[in-house]
Scaffold this motif. Structure first.
Motif, PDB file in Angstrom:
ATOM      1  N   ALA A   6       0.835  -1.203   0.000  1.00 60.97           N
ATOM      2  CA  ALA A   6       0.000   0.000   0.000  1.00 60.97           C
ATOM      3  C   ALA A   6       0.871   1.255   0.000  1.00 60.97           C
ATOM      4  N   ARG A   7       2.090   1.144   0.514  1.00 61.13           N
ATOM      5  CA  ARG A   7       2.986   2.296   0.573  1.00 61.13           C
ATOM      6  C   ARG A   7       4.057   2.255  -0.514  1.00 61.13           C
ATOM      7  N   PHE A   8       4.541   1.054  -0.871  1.00 57.67           N
ATOM      8  CA  PHE A   8       5.645   0.941  -1.816  1.00 57.67           C
ATOM      9  C   PHE A   8       5.230   0.185  -3.062  1.00 57.67           C
ATOM     10  N   GLU A   9       5.641   0.698  -4.189  1.00 53.71           N
ATOM     11  CA  GLU A   9       5.408   0.042  -5.474  1.00 53.71           C
ATOM     12  C   GLU A   9       6.705  -0.624  -5.902  1.00 53.71           C
ATOM     13  N   GLY A  10       6.603  -1.831  -6.429  1.00 53.71           N
ATOM     14  CA  GLY A  10       7.782  -2.557  -6.859  1.00 53.71           C
ATOM     15  C   GLY A  10       7.795  -2.792  -8.357  1.00 53.71           C
ATOM     16  N   LEU A  11       9.003  -2.925  -8.886  1.00 54.38           N
ATOM     17  CA  LEU A  11       9.183  -3.157 -10.307  1.00 54.38           C
ATOM     18  C   LEU A  11      10.300  -4.190 -10.468  1.00 54.38           C
ATOM     19  N   SER A  12      10.016  -5.264 -11.181  1.00 56.01           N
ATOM     20  CA  SER A  12      11.029  -6.281 -11.438  1.00 56.01           C
ATOM     21  C   SER A  12      11.868  -5.842 -12.632  1.00 56.01           C
ATOM     22  N   LEU A  13      13.178  -5.718 -12.416  1.00 53.85           N
ATOM     23  CA  LEU A  13      14.077  -5.292 -13.490  1.00 53.85           C
ATOM     24  C   LEU A  13      14.693  -6.475 -14.226  1.00 53.85           C
ATOM     25  N   GLY A  14      14.632  -7.650 -13.627  1.00 54.19           N
ATOM     26  CA  GLY A  14      15.194  -8.821 -14.287  1.00 54.19           C
ATOM     27  C   GLY A  14      15.693  -9.836 -13.287  1.00 54.19           C
ATOM     28  N   ARG A 127       9.744   2.059  -4.902  1.00 53.66           N
ATOM     29  CA  ARG A 127       9.608   3.485  -4.644  1.00 53.66           C
ATOM     30  C   ARG A 127       8.436   3.708  -3.707  1.00 53.66           C
ATOM     31  N   ASP A 128       8.545   4.765  -2.951  1.00 52.02           N
ATOM     32  CA  ASP A 128       7.500   5.170  -2.028  1.00 52.02           C
ATOM     33  C   ASP A 128       6.393   5.837  -2.844  1.00 52.02           C
ATOM     34  N   ARG A 129       5.179   5.316  -2.751  1.00 53.36           N
ATOM     35  CA  ARG A 129       4.056   5.866  -3.517  1.00 53.36           C
ATOM     36  C   ARG A 129       3.771   7.326  -3.171  1.00 53.36           C
ATOM     37  N   ALA A 130       4.164   7.772  -1.986  1.00 55.10           N
ATOM     38  CA  ALA A 130       3.909   9.152  -1.578  1.00 55.10           C
ATOM     39  C   ALA A 130       4.855  10.139  -2.255  1.00 55.10           C
ATOM     40  N   ASN A 131       5.934   9.658  -2.834  1.00 52.98           N
ATOM     41  CA  ASN A 131       6.877  10.542  -3.512  1.00 52.98           C
ATOM     42  C   ASN A 131       6.338  10.854  -4.904  1.00 52.98           C
ATOM     43  N   ARG A 132       5.934  12.081  -5.118  1.00 56.13           N
ATOM     44  CA  ARG A 132       5.291  12.481  -6.380  1.00 56.13           C
ATOM     45  C   ARG A 132       6.202  13.340  -7.253  1.00 56.13           C
ATOM     46  N   ARG A 133       7.453  13.300  -7.021  1.00 50.81           N
ATOM     47  CA  ARG A 133       8.377  14.134  -7.808  1.00 50.81           C
ATOM     48  C   ARG A 133       8.342  13.718  -9.277  1.00 50.81           C
ATOM     49  N   PRO A 134       8.186  14.698 -10.170  1.00 49.06           N
ATOM     50  CA  PRO A 134       8.129  14.387 -11.613  1.00 49.06           C
ATOM     51  C   PRO A 134       9.380  13.663 -12.116  1.00 49.06           C
ATOM     52  N   GLU A 135      10.541  14.013 -11.573  1.00 48.25           N
ATOM     53  CA  GLU A 135      11.783  13.348 -12.001  1.00 48.25           C
ATOM     54  C   GLU A 135      11.734  11.858 -11.685  1.00 48.25           C
ATOM     55  N   LEU A 136      11.199  11.533 -10.524  1.00 49.84           N
ATOM     56  CA  LEU A 136      11.081  10.126 -10.138  1.00 49.84           C
ATOM     57  C   LEU A 136      10.121   9.400 -11.068  1.00 49.84           C
ATOM     58  N   ASN A 137       8.986  10.038 -11.397  1.00 47.29           N
ATOM     59  CA  ASN A 137       8.020   9.410 -12.304  1.00 47.29           C
ATOM     60  C   ASN A 137       8.637   9.167 -13.677  1.00 47.29           C
ATOM     61  N   ARG A 138       9.406  10.133 -14.179  1.00 47.43           N
ATOM     62  CA  ARG A 138      10.048   9.955 -15.488  1.00 47.43           C
ATOM     63  C   ARG A 138      11.040   8.791 -15.442  1.00 47.43           C
ATOM     64  N   LEU A 139      11.859   8.726 -14.389  1.00 48.94           N
ATOM     65  CA  LEU A 139      12.813   7.631 -14.261  1.00 48.94           C
ATOM     66  C   LEU A 139      12.088   6.299 -14.119  1.00 48.94           C
ATOM     67  N   TRP A 140      11.077   6.252 -13.273  1.00 49.77           N
ATOM     68  CA  TRP A 140      10.311   5.027 -13.059  1.00 49.77           C
ATOM     69  C   TRP A 140       9.702   4.534 -14.373  1.00 49.77           C
ATOM     70  N   ASN A 141       9.089   5.444 -15.124  1.00 45.19           N
ATOM     71  CA  ASN A 141       8.458   5.059 -16.392  1.00 45.19           C
ATOM     72  C   ASN A 141       9.481   4.575 -17.404  1.00 45.19           C
ATOM     73  N   HIS A 142      10.633   5.204 -17.437  1.00 47.76           N
ATOM     74  CA  HIS A 142      11.698   4.754 -18.336  1.00 47.76           C
ATOM     75  C   HIS A 142      12.147   3.339 -17.971  1.00 47.76           C
ATOM     76  N   GLY A 148      10.229  -4.006 -19.740  1.00 54.00           N
ATOM     77  CA  GLY A 148       9.118  -4.705 -20.385  1.00 54.00           C
ATOM     78  C   GLY A 148       7.799  -4.548 -19.675  1.00 54.00           C
ATOM     79  N   HIS A 149       7.637  -3.466 -18.925  1.00 51.66           N
ATOM     80  CA  HIS A 149       6.386  -3.180 -18.234  1.00 51.66           C
ATOM     81  C   HIS A 149       5.830  -1.831 -18.691  1.00 51.66           C
ATOM     82  N   PRO A 150       5.559  -1.672 -19.998  1.00 51.02           N
ATOM     83  CA  PRO A 150       5.091  -0.369 -20.477  1.00 51.02           C
ATOM     84  C   PRO A 150       3.697  -0.009 -19.975  1.00 51.02           C
ATOM     85  N   ASP A 151       3.028  -0.961 -19.333  1.00 50.10           N
ATOM     86  CA  ASP A 151       1.687  -0.717 -18.827  1.00 50.10           C
ATOM     87  C   ASP A 151       1.683   0.082 -17.530  1.00 50.10           C
TER      88      ASP A 151
END
Length: 166
Positions: A6-14, A127-142, A148-151
């Motif tokens: 609920a607080r942290f979002e995870g992303l598998s990089l490999g 990443r902490d879901r409460a962190n809304r910094r645009p730079e973080l969102n751009r890095l996360w999306n990249h 392989g998670h463009p969704d």
């Protein structure tokens, strides 16, 4: 390690493959083959006690069907330091495959054991879901796209009011 989803979002990089490697000059030496012997333990390059990779290597050694006979030669928290000592011929080191891919391709190191002496480790980013910094969102999306998670949403907070606000 458990993180509240609920607080942290995870992303598998490999997946990273951790396995033992020997310097090329010791590849044919029976004394340097796992599991080693009590009379002639294999020179060992080990991670420091507080590192995650140390826990991974300990897991490999604990799971092995026979005990490894290793003689500690050097200890470091960094895989690159262990790799440098490996390349200098000072011992066997368990390393992530990506850390020695070039050296393996050039024949400078060889794998020192089969599947029993290795494991696959998922590489995750949080990443902490409460962190809304645009730079973080751009890095996360990249990173999500590269992994392989463009969704993953460009702005995971779009349409969601901050807590405590209407």
């Amino acid at each position: 390690m458990w993180l509240d989803p609920a607080r942290f979002e995870g992303l598998s990089l490999g997946v990273e493959h951790v396995r033992p490697y020997l310097p090329r000059q010791h590849a044919g030496n029976a004394n340097w083959q796992l599991p080693g012997t009590a009379r002639a333990p294999i020179p060992f390059l080990r991670y420091g006690p507080n590192t995650y990779l140390r826990r991974m290597v300990d897991t490999i050694l604990d799971r092995a069907s026979q005990p490894a006979h290793l003689a500690l030669q050097y200890e470091s928290d960094m895989a690159e330091s262990l790799k440098a000592m490996l390349l200098a011929g000072h011992g066997l080191a368990f390393l992530p495959a990506s850390a020695v891919s070039r050296e393996l391709a050039r024949g400078e190191v060889v794998s020192a054991g089969g599947p029993e002496w290795s494991l696959d480790m998922e590489v995750r980013l949080y990443r902490d879901r409460a962190n809304r910094r645009p730079e973080l969102n751009r890095l996360w999306n990249h990173l999500a796209t590269q992994a392989g998670h463009p969704d993953r949403p460009a702005d995971p907070y779009k349409g969601v009011a901050p807590q405590g606000h209407a």
